[in-house]
Design a protein around this motif. Structure first.
Motif, short mmCIF file in Angstrom:
data_model
loop_
_atom_site.label_atom_id
_atom_site.label_comp_id
_atom_site.label_asym_id
_atom_site.label_seq_id
_atom_site.Cartn_x
_atom_site.Cartn_y
_atom_site.Cartn_z
N ARG A 437 0.82 -1.22 0.00
CA ARG A 437 0.00 0.00 0.00
C ARG A 437 0.85 1.28 0.00
O ARG A 437 0.35 2.37 -0.29
N MET A 438 2.14 1.17 0.29
CA MET A 438 2.99 2.36 0.33
C MET A 438 3.04 2.99 -1.06
O MET A 438 3.30 2.33 -2.06
N THR A 439 2.84 4.30 -1.12
CA THR A 439 2.67 4.99 -2.39
C THR A 439 3.98 5.60 -2.90
O THR A 439 4.95 5.75 -2.14
N PRO A 440 4.02 5.98 -4.18
CA PRO A 440 5.24 6.57 -4.75
C PRO A 440 5.73 7.79 -4.00
O PRO A 440 6.93 7.93 -3.73
N TRP A 441 4.83 8.73 -3.64
CA TRP A 441 5.26 9.95 -2.96
C TRP A 441 5.64 9.71 -1.51
O TRP A 441 6.38 10.49 -0.91
N ALA A 442 5.18 8.61 -0.94
CA ALA A 442 5.58 8.27 0.42
C ALA A 442 7.07 7.94 0.48
O ALA A 442 7.72 8.13 1.51
N GLY A 443 7.62 7.44 -0.63
CA GLY A 443 9.04 7.14 -0.66
C GLY A 443 9.88 8.39 -0.45
O GLY A 443 10.79 8.42 0.39
N LEU A 444 9.57 9.43 -1.19
CA LEU A 444 10.32 10.68 -1.04
C LEU A 444 10.10 11.29 0.34
O LEU A 444 11.04 11.78 0.98
N ALA A 445 8.87 11.23 0.83
CA ALA A 445 8.56 11.79 2.15
C ALA A 445 9.35 11.07 3.24
O ALA A 445 9.87 11.70 4.18
N GLY A 446 9.44 9.74 3.15
CA GLY A 446 10.18 8.98 4.15
C GLY A 446 11.65 9.33 4.18
O GLY A 446 12.26 9.47 5.25
N LEU A 447 12.24 9.49 3.00
CA LEU A 447 13.66 9.85 2.93
C LEU A 447 13.92 11.22 3.54
O LEU A 447 14.86 11.41 4.32
N LEU A 448 13.08 12.19 3.18
CA LEU A 448 13.27 13.56 3.69
C LEU A 448 13.05 13.63 5.20
O LEU A 448 13.83 14.25 5.92
N ALA A 449 11.98 12.99 5.68
CA ALA A 449 11.68 13.05 7.11
C ALA A 449 12.75 12.35 7.93
O ALA A 449 13.14 12.82 9.02
N GLY A 450 13.25 11.22 7.44
CA GLY A 450 14.29 10.49 8.16
C GLY A 450 15.56 11.31 8.30
O GLY A 450 16.16 11.39 9.38
N THR A 451 15.99 11.93 7.21
CA THR A 451 17.19 12.76 7.28
C THR A 451 16.99 13.95 8.21
O THR A 451 17.88 14.30 9.00
N ALA A 452 15.81 14.57 8.15
CA ALA A 452 15.52 15.70 9.04
C ALA A 452 15.59 15.27 10.50
O ALA A 452 16.12 16.01 11.35
N GLY A 453 15.09 14.07 10.82
CA GLY A 453 15.14 13.58 12.19
C GLY A 453 16.56 13.36 12.68
O GLY A 453 16.90 13.72 13.81
N ALA A 454 17.41 12.78 11.82
CA ALA A 454 18.80 12.53 12.21
C ALA A 454 19.57 13.83 12.38
O ALA A 454 20.32 14.00 13.35
N VAL A 455 19.39 14.76 11.45
CA VAL A 455 20.07 16.05 11.56
C VAL A 455 19.59 16.80 12.80
O VAL A 455 20.39 17.41 13.53
N GLY A 456 18.30 16.75 13.06
CA GLY A 456 17.76 17.40 14.25
C GLY A 456 18.36 16.85 15.53
O GLY A 456 18.66 17.62 16.46
N THR A 457 18.57 15.54 15.59
CA THR A 457 19.19 14.94 16.77
C THR A 457 20.61 15.45 16.96
O THR A 457 21.04 15.74 18.08
N SER A 458 21.36 15.58 15.87
CA SER A 458 22.73 16.10 15.95
C SER A 458 22.73 17.55 16.47
O SER A 458 23.57 17.93 17.29
N VAL A 459 21.78 18.33 16.00
CA VAL A 459 21.70 19.73 16.43
C VAL A 459 21.38 19.81 17.91
O VAL A 459 22.01 20.57 18.67
N VAL A 460 20.43 19.02 18.37
CA VAL A 460 20.04 19.01 19.79
C VAL A 460 21.22 18.60 20.67
O VAL A 460 21.48 19.21 21.71
#
Length: 560
Positions: A437-460
């Motif tokens: 059921r995972m959609t084409p645009w969910a792929g890009l969203a998952g990549l962007l959100a995951g990177t944002a989460g990791a970078v945010g942890t480094s900043v914190v």
């Protein structure tokens, strides 16, 4: 404090290095004869046996991180560093062979980003292609800088000269013979590394009084945590003293997100398995590599632990942990063996860089140039592009080497990069593989959100809002955040966008499609697994994988 590690290299030491360079270049010239089209240049024509691709798979990972970084970790943290092997590599490598390779090899993709294009859409594909190219160039720079640092410390070559010589050699043999030259040199380099590190380990242990002497010295060292001699010591929840955190963080951070994110989606490694001659060989490639990798701590981590006890001032400002391995060479090896050690370390760094350059070439040529810039050109055109991109890849690696110079512990740097790049990719990939059921645009969203989460942890962590036991623990937390953030984005976006028709997912998701197997026509394959054939167990992926996992469990229990 200032510590002079420089050795007086003799003619025999330089002879080892010269002979090694000559053989490496010779392999490149010989391999050139096998390159007739782009498939030969980028995937070795998919004709290599499993034992060759397995050693190349392993050697591609034995770069700066494996030797300089892991030795530094061994000196700084001791036995908990084995988690990078027995938790953070072996299970994921077996999973890649048993579960993932049937999808990669069976779908006949030429790269991991290309698989994402088939599973998702062009936007996801382009984003990940660019990200992979950047990440690969950064890791190539780590290998170059580590080599330059080592040679500078031991024999006094300027950093720029060491970088230039190593980059030139890699450029020549990968430009001539493509992936085939890289793979056969990686096999050679694996044996050179083992031949160099084994006498160093033996000499170091002899100097400190054997294994018992190392244990006694480490136990009495006030600079080390009490868990330095036990991989799983101090991992209790709520009272963790282990440098990598509690057992949940180790299992989920190192063993799941970090490990599976690297080994199952990193095209630098997967490319070696894709060059195998058939499905069975492709599946056995990472499993055979895992069997050997289980034993590498004996010649990678143990020397670091020995250096931590023998080298005065290691870990102080004048002598960072990155210099644990060259410091041990200075301490225990005589001339002659010094040349062998230098050749082995150069082999490791050049293997790591060549692996990254060959993967960089493939993704830039196939996934960016052919797909978006110059479509529908003759195959000879893309072969020429690949050779030119090879030059650019090496030059970019030279530039990124100076970024790596900013880090005292290269393992800190590589884990930070993996939290940014590998963890988000694995999150998106694993959900897409098992959820139709995972959609084409969910792929890009998952990549962007995951990177944002990791970078945010480094900043914190950098701002001091959260305290971690070590920089690497911070990266593991970042990987966990990346996984959760990416998974949420995948689910949420999938629920509000339209999925692909299921018939377009054949061979791309679990339980869908027909995948070819060795020696047979395409037949139905359930759940992505290749059917067993009537061969000895050591030539069948499933029983071979189970034996490797049993050996890994035994090692964890023995050094708990």
């Amino acid at each position: 404090m200032d510590v002079d590690l420089r050795l007086e290299a003799k003619a025999i030491d330089y002879a080892f290095v010269v002979v090694y360079f000559a053989v490496v270049l010779g392999v490149g010239f010989i391999a050139r004869r096998t390159v007739h089209d782009s498939r030969d240049f980028f995937l070795s024509g998919r004709r290599l046996p499993a034992w060759i691709t397995a050693l190349a798979f392993l050697s591609a990972n034995i770069g700066a991180v494996e030797l300089i970084g892991m030795a530094a970790n061994g000196a700084q943290y001791g036995m908990p560093t084995t988690h990078y092997y027995w938790i953070g590599a072996i299970p994921a490598m077996v999973f890649l062979g048993l579960v993932m390779m049937p999808f990669y090899y069976g779908s006949k993709v030429r790269s991991v980003p290309e698989f994402l294009r088939l599973r998702f859409n062009r936007a996801t594909h382009l984003y990940q292609s660019v990200v992979f190219a950047i990440a690969t160039a950064l890791v190539a720079g780590i290998n170059l800088y580590a080599l330059a640092l080592l040679v500078n410390v031991l024999i006094g070559w300027p950093i720029w000269l060491s970088i230039g010589v190593a980059a030139a050699v890699v450029l020549v043999y990968t430009g001539l013979g493509g992936l085939t030259a890289a793979i056969y040199n990686e096999v050679l380099q694996f044996f050179v590394v083992v031949a160099a590190m084994t006498p160093l380990t033996i000499a170091g242990l002899h100097r400190i009084g054997g294994w018992d002497g190392l244990v006694a010295s480490t136990a009495a060292d006030p600079a080390l945590a009490p868990t330095a001699l036990h991989a799983w010591g101090g991992t209790g929840v709520g009272e963790a003293t282990n440098p990598f955190g509690n057992w949940i963080l180790i299992v989920l951070g190192i063993g799941f997100v970090n490990s599976f994110g690297y080994w199952t989606t990193n095209f630098t490694e997967v490319q070696r398995a894709l060059s195998a001659k058939d499905m069975s060989a492709a599946q056995r490639t990472p499993i055979l590599a895992a069997a050997v990798k289980m034993l590498l701590p004996a010649i990678v981590i143990v020397p670091g632990m020995v250096a931590g006890q023998l080298v005065v001032g290691l870990g102080e400002p004048g002598l960072p942990y990155n210099e644990a391995l060259p410091a041990l060479i200075d301490e225990v090896l005589p001339n002659g063996l010094l040349g062998l050690a230098l050749a082995g370390l150069m082999a490791a760094f050049m293997a790591g860089m060549a692996a990254n350059v060959s993967a960089f070439n493939t993704v830039v040529t196939y996934d960016i140039v052919q797909t978006y810039v110059r479509k529908d050109r003759p195959d000879a055109y893309y072969l020429r592009v690949g050779r030119r991109v090879n030059v650019h890849g090496v030059l970019v690696g030279v530039a990124t080497a100076f970024i790596a110079a900013r880090f005292d512990n290269l393992q800190d740097y590589i884990q930070q990069l993996q939290s940014y790049f590998n963890a988000p990719l694995f999150t998106t990939f694993i959900i897409a593989l098992f959820w139709k059921r995972m959609t084409p645009w969910a792929g890009l969203a998952g990549l962007l959100a995951g990177t944002a989460g990791a970078v945010g942890t480094s900043v914190v962590g950098g701002l001091g809002w959260v305290t971690f036991n070590s920089s690497q623990m911070a990266s593991f937390v970042g990987m966990g955040v990346a996984f959760v953030a990416g998974a949420l984005a995948c689910v949420v976006v999938s629920l509000v966008t339209t999925p692909k028709p299921v018939e377009e997912l054949d061979g791309l998701v679990w339980g869908r499609g027909r995948l070819p197997i060795r020696g047979a026509a395409a037949v139905p394959v359930l759940d992505g697994a290749a059917p067993e054939v009537d061969e000895p167990w050591w030539r069948r992926p499933l029983p071979l994988g189970l034996v490797v996992l049993a050996g890994c469990l035994a090692l964890n229990l023995a050094f708990a």
